[in-house]
Enzyme design. Sequence first.
Site, PDB file in Angstrom:
ATOM      1  N   LYS A  22     -51.939 -11.164-127.313  1.00  0.00           N
ATOM      2  CA  LYS A  22     -52.624 -10.172-126.962  1.00  0.00           C
ATOM      3  C   LYS A  22     -54.011 -10.242-126.418  1.00  0.00           C
ATOM      4  CE  LYS A  22     -54.268  -8.111-130.826  1.00  0.00           C
ATOM      5  NZ  LYS A  22     -54.304  -7.358-131.909  1.00  0.00           N
ATOM      6  N   ASN A 227     -54.683  -2.998-129.692  1.00  0.00           N
ATOM      7  CA  ASN A 227     -53.654  -3.408-130.484  1.00  0.00           C
ATOM      8  C   ASN A 227     -52.273  -2.923-129.828  1.00  0.00           C
ATOM      9  OD1 ASN A 227     -54.563  -4.691-132.848  1.00  0.00           O
ATOM     10  ND2 ASN A 227     -55.174  -2.573-133.429  1.00  0.00           N
ATOM     11  N   HIS A 362     -54.276  -3.583 -82.152  1.00  0.00           N
ATOM     12  CA  HIS A 362     -52.853  -2.938 -82.858  1.00  0.00           C
ATOM     13  C   HIS A 362     -51.870  -3.745 -82.845  1.00  0.00           C
ATOM     14  CE1 HIS A 362     -54.487  -0.486 -78.908  1.00  0.00           C
ATOM     15  NE2 HIS A 362     -53.901  -1.376 -78.443  1.00  0.00           N
ATOM     16  N   ALA A 379     -51.740  -5.318 -77.582  1.00  0.00           N
ATOM     17  CA  ALA A 379     -50.811  -4.615 -78.654  1.00  0.00           C
ATOM     18  C   ALA A 379     -49.398  -5.537 -78.457  1.00  0.00           C
ATOM     19  CB  ALA A 379     -50.539  -3.607 -78.320  1.00  0.00           C
TER      20      ALA A 379
END
Length: 459
Positions: A22, A227, A362, A379
């Site tokens: 926990k 909890n 790009h 590109a």
Amino acid sequence: MTNYAIILAAGKGTRMKSDLPKVLHQVAGLTMLEHVKRAVDTMNPAKTVTVVGHKAELVQKVLEDQSEFVLQSEQLGTGHAVMMAESSLAELEGQTLVIAGDTPLIRGESLKNLLHYHKSHKNVATILTAEADDPFGYGRIIRNQNAEVIKIVEQKDASDYEQQVKEINTGTYVFDNKRLFEALKEINTNNAQGEYYLTDVISIFKEADEKVGAYKLADFDESLGVNDRVALAKAEKVMRRRINHAHMVNGVTLTNPASTYIDSDVIIAPDVVIEANVTLKGQTKIETGAVLTNGTYIVDSVIGENTVITHSMIEASRIEKNVTVGPYAHLRPNSVLEEAVHVGNFVEVKASTLGKETKAGHLTYIGNAEVGHDVNFGAGTITVNYDGQNKYKTIIGNHVFVGSNSTIIAPLTIGDNALTAAGSTIHKDVPVDSIAIGRGRQVNKEGYAKKKPHHPNNK
């Protein structure tokens, strides 16, 4: 007076429904245990003892050399957990803080105030309490007509009258160290849970006419013990609200704090602007003047001054000043963008360095590359860095122009001032001041298209 601390971190946390202990569930980028340890550290304890149990080795790994560890092999209650620290602390003079490892919202300042209250009132025990609108499930602080604490009653053992009390036990205490371990020898399991309650030492002190006090938190949220996943989400919300508030007070603009997620260890300079739906995680640092637009996700990275990140993902990378990134760019780990670089839409950079003023506008992939300054990627450029077994490096010099739709097959070097023709597949080194052309020669066959079904004459 010497301070000591005991952190209770042995529980499994059944209601979390998780294989993870926990206390190792995270709130704002740190485990709950780390939040508690940081709060404890503000009181400068001479010794911190962490009680571990379920998956002890995982819990110990989080704190490593920051704490002593003792093992609670059977979880028989909070009193039993503290008993495990006897060999480390019982003979020492001083005051000992006992705190649960699942209380991530506790502030260090509150713990220092608790210690000061305990010492100044000469208490043998001081309980950290809070006022709850809905106290169900908490132990209640029972006082006499003089408002003195007489006992703590657990929910399952409380009478109808006691269950109406709204002052609750947060599970954090300060004790006179030696008296704590003496009293623990007197407690038993005669209760609804059949466990050793740490709270029973309060009754023992009262029966011995020793002074017990209570210090009440101003902010109930600090008392939250986690909890289950519902409480974990609440702790996350409270912690993020605190973090965002602190950054705004320090000069950071958050256009929509409710949708901004900033981890505990993130550092942000004044005059940074962060738009909605931005997530900053891990050891990220954002320098002054940077702008992070909607949807940006950054983890473990440094973002330089006046850099603009637009709707992009940055992982474990370093970006220098005056850089623009995005939209929809992805910097994978170990990437470096030097000053005034531009990485545009649908560009991915991995384990590469791009020199000053280099541009990839790009649709480009740059992987395992060392790129000089003032390079332009057209590109559709791809560095082919992986042959199915190994990664290979591409080196590109300064002032290089990479034509659109170039495929660069590593390992190779492109020299300064060189060019690659659009549509080329480059698989050999390109000398300085050269142009590389790696494509088939275009052939035009006149009249050929008239034979094809798409031609208007054939419809």
